[in-house]
Design a protein around this motif. Structure first.
Motif, mmCIF file in Angstrom:
data_model
loop_
_atom_site.group_PDB
_atom_site.id
_atom_site.type_symbol
_atom_site.label_atom_id
_atom_site.label_comp_id
_atom_site.label_asym_id
_atom_site.label_seq_id
_atom_site.Cartn_x
_atom_site.Cartn_y
_atom_site.Cartn_z
ATOM 1 N N ASP A 166 0.851 -1.191 0.000
ATOM 2 C CA ASP A 166 0.000 0.000 0.000
ATOM 3 C C ASP A 166 0.885 1.240 0.000
ATOM 4 O O ASP A 166 2.068 1.164 0.322
ATOM 5 C CB ASP A 166 -0.891 -0.011 1.248
ATOM 6 N N SER A 171 0.638 5.892 0.406
ATOM 7 C CA SER A 171 -0.158 7.101 0.637
ATOM 8 C C SER A 171 0.614 8.301 0.110
ATOM 9 O O SER A 171 1.840 8.277 0.030
ATOM 10 C CB SER A 171 -0.463 7.285 2.131
ATOM 11 N N SER A 229 -1.711 -2.490 4.991
ATOM 12 C CA SER A 229 -2.538 -1.316 5.283
ATOM 13 C C SER A 229 -2.700 -1.187 6.787
ATOM 14 O O SER A 229 -2.866 -2.176 7.492
ATOM 15 C CB SER A 229 -3.919 -1.462 4.637
#
Length: 114
Positions: free
Chosen positions: A43, A45, A61
Protein backbone atom coordinates in the motif's frame (compact mmCIF):
# COMPACT_ATOMS: atom_id res chain seq x y z
CA UNK A 1 7.28 52.50 6.39
CA UNK A 2 4.29 50.59 5.17
CA UNK A 3 3.72 47.04 6.33
CA UNK A 4 4.05 45.84 2.73
CA UNK A 5 7.68 46.96 2.54
CA UNK A 6 8.33 45.42 5.95
CA UNK A 7 6.81 42.09 4.82
CA UNK A 8 8.96 41.94 1.69
CA UNK A 9 12.15 41.97 3.77
CA UNK A 10 11.07 38.86 5.71
CA UNK A 11 11.25 35.22 4.66
CA UNK A 12 9.82 34.32 1.27
CA UNK A 13 6.30 32.98 1.65
CA UNK A 14 5.40 29.60 0.16
CA UNK A 15 3.76 29.78 -3.24
CA UNK A 16 1.25 27.13 -2.27
CA UNK A 17 1.25 23.57 -1.04
CA UNK A 18 4.10 21.25 -2.04
CA UNK A 19 3.10 18.24 -4.09
CA UNK A 20 4.58 15.90 -6.68
CA UNK A 21 4.68 16.68 -10.39
CA UNK A 22 3.43 14.06 -12.83
CA UNK A 23 6.93 12.87 -13.88
CA UNK A 24 7.91 12.55 -10.19
CA UNK A 25 4.80 10.45 -9.50
CA UNK A 26 5.66 8.28 -12.51
CA UNK A 27 9.11 7.56 -11.06
CA UNK A 28 7.72 6.87 -7.59
CA UNK A 29 4.99 4.57 -8.89
CA UNK A 30 7.46 2.62 -11.07
CA UNK A 31 9.53 1.76 -7.99
CA UNK A 32 6.35 1.06 -6.01
CA UNK A 33 5.01 -1.28 -8.72
CA UNK A 34 8.29 -3.21 -8.87
CA UNK A 35 8.32 -3.76 -5.10
CA UNK A 36 4.62 -4.65 -4.98
CA UNK A 37 5.27 -7.26 -7.67
CA UNK A 38 8.10 -8.71 -5.55
CA UNK A 39 5.76 -8.91 -2.53
CA UNK A 40 7.62 -6.37 -0.39
CA UNK A 41 5.08 -3.53 -0.44
CA UNK A 42 1.29 -3.56 -0.43
CA UNK A 43 0.00 0.00 0.00
CA UNK A 44 1.02 3.64 -0.32
CA UNK A 45 -0.16 7.10 0.64
CA UNK A 46 0.44 10.59 -0.72
CA UNK A 47 0.39 13.75 1.38
CA UNK A 48 1.02 17.32 0.30
CA UNK A 49 1.68 20.08 2.80
CA UNK A 50 2.94 23.61 3.16
CA UNK A 51 6.64 22.60 3.29
CA UNK A 52 6.81 18.94 2.27
CA UNK A 53 5.18 16.31 0.05
CA UNK A 54 5.40 12.71 1.18
CA UNK A 55 5.05 9.36 -0.59
CA UNK A 56 4.87 6.61 2.05
CA UNK A 57 4.88 2.84 1.45
CA UNK A 58 3.52 0.10 3.69
CA UNK A 59 3.92 -3.66 4.09
CA UNK A 60 0.26 -3.86 5.19
CA UNK A 61 -2.54 -1.32 5.28
CA UNK A 62 -2.81 0.25 8.72
CA UNK A 63 0.85 -0.32 9.63
CA UNK A 64 3.39 2.43 10.10
CA UNK A 65 5.13 3.26 6.80
CA UNK A 66 8.18 1.19 5.91
CA UNK A 67 9.70 4.08 3.96
CA UNK A 68 8.87 7.67 3.16
CA UNK A 69 10.08 9.63 0.15
CA UNK A 70 9.99 13.32 1.00
CA UNK A 71 10.15 16.32 -1.30
CA UNK A 72 11.25 19.51 0.50
CA UNK A 73 11.88 22.26 -2.08
CA UNK A 74 13.36 24.57 0.60
CA UNK A 75 16.35 22.18 0.86
CA UNK A 76 17.10 22.01 -2.88
CA UNK A 77 20.07 24.39 -2.73
CA UNK A 78 21.51 22.75 0.40
CA UNK A 79 21.48 18.96 0.73
CA UNK A 80 18.77 18.40 -1.91
CA UNK A 81 15.00 18.38 -1.84
CA UNK A 82 14.61 14.57 -1.98
CA UNK A 83 15.04 12.14 0.92
CA UNK A 84 14.25 8.48 1.55
CA UNK A 85 13.52 7.93 5.24
CA UNK A 86 13.35 4.52 6.94
CA UNK A 87 10.99 3.31 9.66
CA UNK A 88 13.11 4.59 12.51
CA UNK A 89 13.33 8.07 10.99
CA UNK A 90 16.86 7.58 9.65
CA UNK A 91 17.66 9.25 6.33
CA UNK A 92 18.75 6.46 3.98
CA UNK A 93 19.50 8.68 0.97
CA UNK A 94 19.27 12.39 0.23
CA UNK A 95 19.89 14.35 -2.95
CA UNK A 96 18.82 16.79 -5.63
CA UNK A 97 17.78 14.17 -8.23
CA UNK A 98 14.79 11.90 -7.55
CA UNK A 99 16.00 9.07 -9.81
CA UNK A 100 19.34 8.98 -7.99
CA UNK A 101 17.67 8.97 -4.56
CA UNK A 102 15.27 6.17 -5.57
CA UNK A 103 18.24 3.94 -6.43
CA UNK A 104 18.36 3.07 -2.74
CA UNK A 105 15.54 0.64 -3.62
CA UNK A 106 17.48 -1.18 -6.36
CA UNK A 107 17.40 -4.89 -5.50
CA UNK A 108 21.17 -5.35 -5.77
CA UNK A 109 21.88 -2.45 -3.41
CA UNK A 110 18.95 -2.72 -1.00
CA UNK A 111 18.71 -5.27 1.80
CA UNK A 112 16.31 -5.50 4.72
CA UNK A 113 18.08 -6.22 7.99
CA UNK A 114 16.03 -8.10 10.60
Amino acid sequence: MSSASHDSSGPVAAKGPVFFERRELDQLLRVYGRLVASGDWRDYSLVGGADVAEFAVYARSGDAPLYRVEKRPALQSRQGQWAVIGQGGQVLKRGRDLAQVLRVFDARRFQVVD
